[in-house]
Enzyme design. Structure first.
Site, short mmCIF file in Angstrom:
data_model
loop_
_atom_site.label_atom_id
_atom_site.label_comp_id
_atom_site.label_asym_id
_atom_site.label_seq_id
_atom_site.Cartn_x
_atom_site.Cartn_y
_atom_site.Cartn_z
N ASP A 470 0.82 -1.21 0.00
CA ASP A 470 0.00 0.00 0.00
C ASP A 470 0.85 1.27 0.00
OD1 ASP A 470 -1.84 -1.99 0.34
OD2 ASP A 470 -2.98 -0.96 1.89
N GLU A 539 -5.32 -4.89 -6.85
CA GLU A 539 -6.26 -5.60 -5.97
C GLU A 539 -7.61 -4.92 -6.05
OE1 GLU A 539 -3.75 -5.03 -2.34
OE2 GLU A 539 -5.55 -4.02 -1.57
#
Length: 900
Positions: A470, A539
């Site tokens: 992330d 994702e």
């Protein structure tokens, strides 16, 4: 496994290790170590106990004769929780909220915040002169002190981190006969140590996965150890006619004397030989290349391809080191010959190129078992599901597996995109206000990167590494990761993060992570915004995925089941126990009620959920298919997620029980090798070819059908050509007069000889879903109007005839189920699901690989489905067929004669 008695577990382990259980209470037979130089013996079992109960010193616990009465016998790679579950310590922690009872099981609340002891015994022989013994710890969560025969041989600072491999020469502390090894495993927290964390996937295990999760080995070697064998290949493009092989291996002198060693090997049938001189303690890298060994300029190699694009041949390297004519050590490696490169598209997105061919990455995010339990049969089954789903890639966000995982991927042609953990300590240094790393953290991270590089670099399935998830790592850490990878001869793409970030060393990531993670309508995926089908989506999915009824009752209490369909705003422990954002599946439930009608019962809720999951997952993959050749091309999509670490209502293509449901079959439909599909944005009918072979003379049929069975539109097309590795528009569905408010599109694709290739059915509404893009956030785009599919509830009951046979072939059964809707039936038979049960009313036969399922047929149509399954045993299996408007029926399976 949960509920297995300890004595049975240890008996099985002892049998596998070639030993028998000792008779004395609290003891087990020692692991017998292979004494030959070049051998590796895994520790097959431990006994574990909390330091609150085992308060003796490490010297005492690792001494011969120490009593372990009351300790827990566990398998060789068990974390503390996994070991306690092996011993039946807790009830089914995957049911309801039973796991909560484990978190604070005693009055002190200290069970998992203090060290635990791991103790084992192993037996060694005298061995040949000069043979040394090494202890290889393949990863420790989070750290451990190591004791051998009463001696402290390593402290926790030296044995820390989930991924570093630590090798300790223990020869001087060892003696012939039985030796005792003890680990004092310290408690950990993924927020403060570089271990493993779960974020919002599932609850954090009460023990934080503490233990030797990748196992511990006893290594026997002569004075010269060889390790880290590597084969790199440079493939000629585009002809693929030659491959220049480079072989490297490290040789290390463990002795206090200098030695001359002869290193020999065979790689892809080519013989290699070197003689080297090593001073005491010296290490040397031995290099074989076409420059030194011309035969390594390998002609006509068998090239490894991703699944669907070609074969997956593998080669082997075998190396020996000999000192004074005796084998000192051995090393082997398996590898494949292929080329992997990447570049950024004109729009700045990552594009992978394999063997000179651009490839659309179509994959899912991998989750191991929540307690990191080692289950080879389950892993094999999960890879069979990946193949059956038509996926070509698995992304690992940390929780990286051992070599078995990559061996399966190599064998099956599944590309692997590994990377470090999201969040927690792994990314704290990259966050504003996050906890900075100290020198010890950086040391563990560097050792982790080096160990993983050595594990991964020979596997042709591995196509890159994400050094961030992330968040990209800060400059100093990014440089450390990249420098470490290059030092380990890493030749594959290095990606900064799964988000659109970059580093000076890697450049831009070329990825996007803009959501969604909650429900959006199928049309969302065709938009040119956020998570729509363009670029590389690292994702993404529409959130909630509802298992079938038999699995819901295995995982949810009656109260949770009632809340599931009646009270969607209530937090579900099996949705997300960590983050409140995903703990409620209200967006999914709201859409379900608005689009299909408010559920009338739990059974009705589950039935509608299967349609919703199928439709949405299919649309996600099909949108990326459709845009693979677009002006703003799609280059990759990772469905979040492939599987679950525990039974979950969120994010999976198949559930924890390996029971395929609507999401699975929607994904399988979309990922057919050659496929026909409908586009929600343009009403185009698209053809997609994921193989490298061109198709000639295809035939297609496009039909629009009303709810009453009438067909206001039909078009047949012939002599269609479709290039390999491409998508093309076949036709655009025109405005059709006389359509019902809810209608169907039926698409068929056949070969030139009429053999069916693809059949695809959609249920659609004249009232489309409308999205509120301006109010999107990182996990959701609101919906201002929902499609109206409620007329499906008014479909009359349909008739379906079922015929089922099964034949035995080797270790598996192959079932054939033919569904026929007679011309006299009153309606379409919508969304028929076929399952195979061990007996009438019994458990489903799992794992199972279907050719198709959740199928829709009109009166006069017939379809045969096949299923590969493990042989279910003596009882005659039963086929159960249910459907949206088809009464459930059970049919005995006729058993055909066995095929030799």
């Amino acid at each position: 496994m949960i509920g297995v008695a300890a004595i049975r577990v240890m008996a099985a382990l002892a049998a596998l290790a070639g030993t028998s259980l000792a008779c004395a209470e609290g003891t087990v037979a020692p692991t017998r170590v292979d004494d030959a130089a070049g051998s590796v013996t895994a520790i097959s079992h431990w006994q574990i106990q909390s330091s609150a109960k085992a308060q003796e010193s490490g010297a005492e616990i690792s001494a011969a004769g120490f009593s372990t009465t009351g300790w827990y016998p566990v398998s060789g790679r068990a974390t503390v929780m996994a070991g306690l579950l092996e011993n039946g310590k807790y009830a089914n922690v995957f049911y309801g909220d039973n796991l909560r009872a484990v978190e604070e099981p005693d009055a002190s609340g200290t069970m998992f915040v203090i060290p635990w002891w791991y103790r084992t015994e192993f037996a060694v022989g005298e061995g040949a002169p000069g043979v040394r013994t090494l202890l290889r710890i393949n990863g420790m969560i989070p750290s451990a002190d190591v004791w051998l025969n009463g001696n402290l041989i390593a402290e926790r600072a030296a044995v820390a981190g989930a991924y570093p491999v630590h090798e300790i020469d223990v020869t001087r502390w060892l003696h012939a006969g039985t030796n005792t090894l003890a680990l004092r495993v310290h408690p950990g927290d993924p927020r403060t140590s570089l271990s493993i964390g779960w974020v919002d996937w599932n609850p954090t295990p009460p023990d934080n996965n503490m233990g030797p999760w990748r196992g511990v080995d006893i290594v026997r070697t002569g004075p010269i150890e060889i390790l880290s064998p590597q084969v790199a290949s440079t493939l000629s493009l585009p002809a693929l006619a030659r491959a220049a092989l480079t072989v490297k291996v490290e040789a290390r002198n463990l002795d206090a004397l200098a030695h001359e060693a002869t290193v020999t090997g065979v790689v892809a049938g080519i013989s290699l030989r070197r003689t080297i001189h090593l001073a005491p303690g010296e290490s040397q890298t031995i290099l074989f290349s076409p420059k030194s060994d011309p035969s390594l300029d390998f002609k006509h190699p068998q090239v490894w391809w991703p699944v669907g694009m070609g074969g997956h041949p593998l080669y082997r390297l075998e190396m020996n080191a000999a000192v004074d004519g005796a084998i000192s050590d051995r090393a082997t490696a398996t590898f494949g010959i292929r080329s992997v490169t990447s570049h950024l598209t004109q729009d700045g997105y990552l594009q992978f190129v394999i063997n000179g061919k651009p490839v659309l990455i179509r994959g899912g995010g991998w989750a191991p078992d929540m307690f990191l339990r080692d289950d080879p049969k389950r892993m094999e089954a999960e890879f069979s599901y990946v193949r059956n789903l038509g996926l070509n890639t698995i992304r690992s966000e940390g929780k990286l597996e051992d070599s078995r995982f990559y061996d399966l991927a190599d064998r099956d042609g599944i590309m692997i995109l590994p990377g470090w953990e999201c969040c927690d300590k792994w990314e704290s240094a990259a966050k504003t206000g996050g906890e900075p790393w100290n020198a010890a953290d950086e040391k563990v991270a560097a050792a982790s990167m080096a160990s993983e590089a050595r594990l991964l670099r020979n596997h042709p399935s591995v196509i890159g590494f994400l050094i961030g998830s992330d968040n990209a790592p800060p400059a100093s850490l990014a440089k450390m990761y990249v420098d470490t990878l290059h030092a380990e001869d890493w030749s594959l793409p290095i990606v900064a993060a799964a988000t659109p970030q970059g580093t000076a060393e890697t450049g831009p990531s070329g990825m996007k992570m803009d959501g969604p993670y909650e429900w959006v309508p199928p049309a969302y995926w065709y938009a040119d915004k956020l998570g729509g089908a363009f670029g590389f989506d690292s994702e993404v999915s529409a959130g909630a995925v509802i298992p079938r009824m038999e699995d819901l009752t295995r995982m949810l209490s009656p109260q949770e089941l009632e809340a599931l369909w009646k009270y969607p705003q209530i937090r579900q422990y099996h949705a997300s126990a960590a983050w409140s954002i995903f703990a409620s599946i209200e967006p999914f439930d709201t859409a379900l009620a608005r689009r299909y009608g408010a559920p009338r019962s739990l059974e009705d809720y589950v039935a509608k959920s299967q349609l919703e999951n199928y439709d949405n997952v299919r649309a996600q993959f099909e949108a990326f298919n459709a845009h693979m050749d677009a002006a703003k091309p799609s280059t990759g999509v990772i469905y979040w997620m492939l599987n679950n670490a525990w039974p979950s209502l969120h994010w999976h293509l198949y559930d924890y029980f390996l029971n395929p449901a609507g999401a699975y079959f929607g994904a399988r439909m979309a990922n057919e090798p050659v496929h026909i599909q409908y586009s929600y944005d343009t009403r185009a009918i698209m053809l997609v070819n994921h193989t490298l072979d061109s198709e000639r003379g295809l035939q297609a049929v496009i039909r629009v059908r009303n709810l009453d069975g009438s067909m206001p539109y039909e078009r047949r097309l012939k002599n269609i050509d479709l290039a390999g590795n491409s998508a093309r528009e076949l036709a655009t569905l025109p405005a059709v007069a006389g359509m019902s408010r809810t209608y169907f599109i039926e698409l068929e694709l056949a070969a030139a000889n009429g053999k069916p290739i693809s059949r695809n059915v959609y249920w659609l509404s004249a009232q489309t879903d409308e999205l509120d893009w301006e109010h999107s956030n990182w996990y959701l785009t609101p919906v201002t109007r929902y499609a109206d599919l409620t007329p499906l509830q008014s479909l009359p009951s349909a008739t379906s005839e079922v015929r089922a046979t099964v034949r035995h072939e080797g270790a598996e059964d192959i079932a054939t189920v033919t569904l026929t809707v007679p011309p006299s039936s009153k309606a379409v038979a919508l969304f028929q699901h076929v399952s195979i049960k061990r007996s009438a009313g019994g458990e489903p036969v799992l794992p199972i690989l279907w050719s198709d399922n959740d199928v829709t047929l009109w009166p006069g149509e017939s379809l045969s489905l096949t299923a590969h399954l493990a042989t279910p045993g003596a009882a005659q299996p039963i086929v159960e067929v249910s459907g949206w408007n088809v009464p459930t029926q059970s049919v005995p399976v006729a058993v055909e004669s066995r095929t030799p």
